[in-house]
Design a protein around this motif. Structure first.
Motif, PDB file in Angstrom:
ATOM      1  N   MET A   1       1.030  -1.124  -0.064  1.00  0.00           N
ATOM      2  CA  MET A   1       0.429  -0.373  -0.418  1.00  0.00           C
ATOM      3  C   MET A   1       1.366   1.543   0.350  1.00  0.00           C
ATOM      4  O   MET A   1       2.225   1.174   0.576  1.00  0.00           O
ATOM      5  CB  MET A   1      -1.020   0.015   1.540  1.00  0.00           C
ATOM      6  CG  MET A   1      -1.536  -0.549   1.345  1.00  0.00           C
ATOM      7  SD  MET A   1      -3.632  -0.827   2.450  1.00  0.00           S
ATOM      8  CE  MET A   1      -1.945  -2.139   3.326  1.00  0.00           C
ATOM      9  N   GLU A   2       0.799   2.437  -0.738  1.00  0.00           N
ATOM     10  CA  GLU A   2       1.391   3.298  -0.664  1.00  0.00           C
ATOM     11  C   GLU A   2       0.732   4.338  -0.281  1.00  0.00           C
ATOM     12  O   GLU A   2      -0.501   5.002  -0.900  1.00  0.00           O
ATOM     13  CB  GLU A   2       1.491   3.778  -2.407  1.00  0.00           C
ATOM     14  CG  GLU A   2       1.923   2.471  -3.147  1.00  0.00           C
ATOM     15  CD  GLU A   2       2.058   2.075  -4.747  1.00  0.00           C
ATOM     16  OE1 GLU A   2       2.380   3.216  -5.451  1.00  0.00           O
ATOM     17  OE2 GLU A   2       3.043   1.449  -5.294  1.00  0.00           O
ATOM     18  N   ILE A   3       1.201   5.396   0.363  1.00  0.00           N
ATOM     19  CA  ILE A   3       0.896   6.834   0.782  1.00  0.00           C
ATOM     20  C   ILE A   3       0.524   7.815  -0.632  1.00  0.00           C
ATOM     21  O   ILE A   3      -0.148   8.522  -0.590  1.00  0.00           O
ATOM     22  CB  ILE A   3       1.792   7.157   1.920  1.00  0.00           C
ATOM     23  CG1 ILE A   3       1.840   6.927   3.190  1.00  0.00           C
ATOM     24  CG2 ILE A   3       1.112   8.565   2.089  1.00  0.00           C
ATOM     25  CD1 ILE A   3       2.548   7.085   4.197  1.00  0.00           C
ATOM     26  N   SER A   4       1.363   7.754  -1.449  1.00  0.00           N
ATOM     27  CA  SER A   4       0.871   8.844  -2.340  1.00  0.00           C
ATOM     28  C   SER A   4      -0.854   8.529  -3.236  1.00  0.00           C
ATOM     29  O   SER A   4      -0.988   8.891  -4.462  1.00  0.00           O
ATOM     30  CB  SER A   4       2.309   8.559  -3.451  1.00  0.00           C
ATOM     31  OG  SER A   4       2.707   7.237  -3.928  1.00  0.00           O
ATOM     32  N   ALA A   5      -1.464   6.952  -2.871  1.00  0.00           N
ATOM     33  CA  ALA A   5      -2.070   6.776  -4.013  1.00  0.00           C
ATOM     34  C   ALA A   5      -3.490   7.211  -2.620  1.00  0.00           C
ATOM     35  O   ALA A   5      -4.246   7.061  -3.186  1.00  0.00           O
ATOM     36  CB  ALA A   5      -2.081   5.408  -3.947  1.00  0.00           C
ATOM     37  N   LEU A   6      -3.652   7.481  -1.605  1.00  0.00           N
ATOM     38  CA  LEU A   6      -4.297   7.455  -0.971  1.00  0.00           C
ATOM     39  C   LEU A   6      -4.973   8.703  -1.446  1.00  0.00           C
ATOM     40  O   LEU A   6      -6.445   9.319  -1.426  1.00  0.00           O
ATOM     41  CB  LEU A   6      -4.206   8.489   0.624  1.00  0.00           C
ATOM     42  CG  LEU A   6      -3.842   7.059   1.756  1.00  0.00           C
ATOM     43  CD1 LEU A   6      -3.079   7.580   2.957  1.00  0.00           C
ATOM     44  CD2 LEU A   6      -4.804   6.172   1.865  1.00  0.00           C
ATOM     45  N   PRO A   7      -4.574  10.114  -2.172  1.00  0.00           N
ATOM     46  CA  PRO A   7      -5.774  11.450  -2.518  1.00  0.00           C
ATOM     47  C   PRO A   7      -6.504  10.770  -4.014  1.00  0.00           C
ATOM     48  O   PRO A   7      -7.581  11.405  -4.087  1.00  0.00           O
ATOM     49  CB  PRO A   7      -4.762  12.321  -2.922  1.00  0.00           C
ATOM     50  CG  PRO A   7      -3.677  11.955  -2.443  1.00  0.00           C
ATOM     51  CD  PRO A   7      -3.243  10.935  -1.941  1.00  0.00           C
ATOM     52  N   THR A   8      -6.352   9.702  -4.483  1.00  0.00           N
ATOM     53  CA  THR A   8      -6.962   8.809  -4.891  1.00  0.00           C
ATOM     54  C   THR A   8      -8.402   8.498  -4.377  1.00  0.00           C
ATOM     55  O   THR A   8      -9.346   8.577  -4.955  1.00  0.00           O
ATOM     56  CB  THR A   8      -6.025   7.798  -6.090  1.00  0.00           C
ATOM     57  OG1 THR A   8      -5.083   8.012  -6.848  1.00  0.00           O
ATOM     58  CG2 THR A   8      -7.264   7.095  -6.991  1.00  0.00           C
ATOM     59  N   LEU A   9      -7.847   7.495  -3.358  1.00  0.00           N
ATOM     60  CA  LEU A   9      -8.816   7.324  -2.205  1.00  0.00           C
ATOM     61  C   LEU A   9      -9.984   8.708  -2.317  1.00  0.00           C
ATOM     62  O   LEU A   9     -11.153   7.931  -2.188  1.00  0.00           O
ATOM     63  CB  LEU A   9      -8.496   6.529  -1.116  1.00  0.00           C
ATOM     64  CG  LEU A   9      -9.199   5.588  -0.672  1.00  0.00           C
ATOM     65  CD1 LEU A   9     -10.404   4.935  -0.453  1.00  0.00           C
ATOM     66  CD2 LEU A   9      -8.688   5.232   0.669  1.00  0.00           C
ATOM     67  N   GLU A  10      -8.985   9.537  -1.408  1.00  0.00           N
ATOM     68  CA  GLU A  10     -10.384  10.295  -1.113  1.00  0.00           C
ATOM     69  C   GLU A  10     -11.142  11.050  -1.630  1.00  0.00           C
ATOM     70  O   GLU A  10     -12.345  11.490  -1.522  1.00  0.00           O
ATOM     71  CB  GLU A  10      -9.457  11.099  -0.768  1.00  0.00           C
ATOM     72  CG  GLU A  10      -9.677  12.503  -0.009  1.00  0.00           C
ATOM     73  CD  GLU A  10      -8.404  13.474   0.162  1.00  0.00           C
ATOM     74  OE1 GLU A  10      -9.029  13.965   1.435  1.00  0.00           O
ATOM     75  OE2 GLU A  10      -7.581  14.035  -0.435  1.00  0.00           O
TER      76      GLU A  10
END
Length: 313
Positions: free
Chosen positions: A1-10
């Motif tokens: 899991m990548e922190i950089s991907a969290l804006p996509t989830l948001e």
């Protein structure tokens, strides 16, 4: 899991919450591997309770970033106007699949609506809450094809197919599952929909020791097979599915129909088609049911497979 991907989830959640579902739905399906770095996360809308599930334990930095994101989400206009009552985080990779309440107050039991029918979910006690949302179209199909039929529901769990069948006018449904607690919840689900339980039977038995009882209550116009991939001591998918298929001729009516399902990402539709051809050759493959759009998978054969077979004698 990548922190950089969290804006996509948001962004995905803000869009979904801006027009919240009127029924139970999956809001985000990372398990379909369509969003890199978020493959181990799903988010479900449970009639006001929002359930975030982690299928693999992340590192501490990712966990902190995720909880910060979710905390910020509850302060947005989209969240405040969505009608959400709680935000839950389930750790499915931890022993006992514990659940944290991140916001609001959780209800251990939650009634949800799917296709106009009511189901009771258990939250915080088991890994699974009682309703597999990717099977919605399967339940809809059963409801549409159940009128006047005698139905056998194998691996019935909480009897979602049974509820759909009775709602569709089935003459009688036999539910078989070795988990008696799940069948008890299935009985509750029928009660919630004001169904006549004289039309429903609940058999809390291990399938391979109960063929005589199952056969005696038949024959059946429609048989549903929706097993787990593995059930310790009782069922292994690749070894035991064939044992069920070879019993179909003695259980089905002359024009019987089978809905055969498998949800193991390593197995394709051909596993069922070949198995049926070998064990019950008069059962002819008709078609595969689509999966709901919110369960998009980067590989079609990795998702749920629900196949319809018709008997041609």
């Amino acid at each position: 899991m990548e922190i950089s991907a969290l804006p996509t989830l948001e962004a995905h959640l803000l869009t979904a919450l801006a027009t919240p579902p009127t029924e139970v739905r999956r809001l985000f399906h990372g398990r379909g591997r369509c969003w890199q770095g978020l493959e181990q996360i799903t988010v479900d809308w449970l009639q006001g309770q929002v359930l975030v599930s982690l299928f693999k334990e992340p590192d501490a930095d990712f966990m902190q970033a995720l909880t910060d994101l979710l905390a910020a989400l509850t302060q947005t206009d989209a969240w405040q106007t969505s009608g959400a009552r709680s935000l839950l985080l389930q750790h499915r990779d931890r022993q006992g699949s514990p659940m944290d309440v991140l916001w609001g107050q959780s209800s251990d039991y939650q009634d949800v609506i799917e296709s106009g029918l009511t189901y009771k979910l258990d939250l915080g006690r088991n890994q699974n809450n009682g309703l597999f949302l990717d099977m919605r179209y399967g339940r809809d199909w059963v409801r549409e094809h159940a009128a006047g039929k005698r139905v056998l529901n194998l691996f019935a769990y909480t009897c979602g197919f049974s509820v759909a069948a009775i709602a569709g006018g089935a003459e009688f449904v036999v539910n078989l599952d070795m988990a008696k607690a799940a069948l008890s919840r299935g009985r509750d689900n029928h009660h919630l929909n004001n169904h006549d339980l004289k039309k429903v039977s609940f058999l809390g038995h291990e399938l391979f020791k109960s063929w005589g009882k199952v056969r005696k209550m038949g024959p059946y116009d429609l048989i549903i097979i929706d097993p787990p991939s593995f059930q310790k001591g009782s069922f292994a998918l690749t070894k035991d599915y064939q044992k069920i298929l070879r019993r179909l001729p003695e259980l089905l009516t002359a024009n019987g129909v089978v809905l055969a399902c498998v949800n193991d990402p390593t197995l394709t539709c051909q596993f069922l088609i070949d198995g049926m051809a070998a064990e019950a050759p008069d059962m002819v493959f008709s078609h595969r049911l689509e999966n709901p759009a919110e369960f998009k998978d980067i590989e079609l054969e990795a998702g749920l497979k629900a196949l319809v077979f018709e008997r041609h004698c």
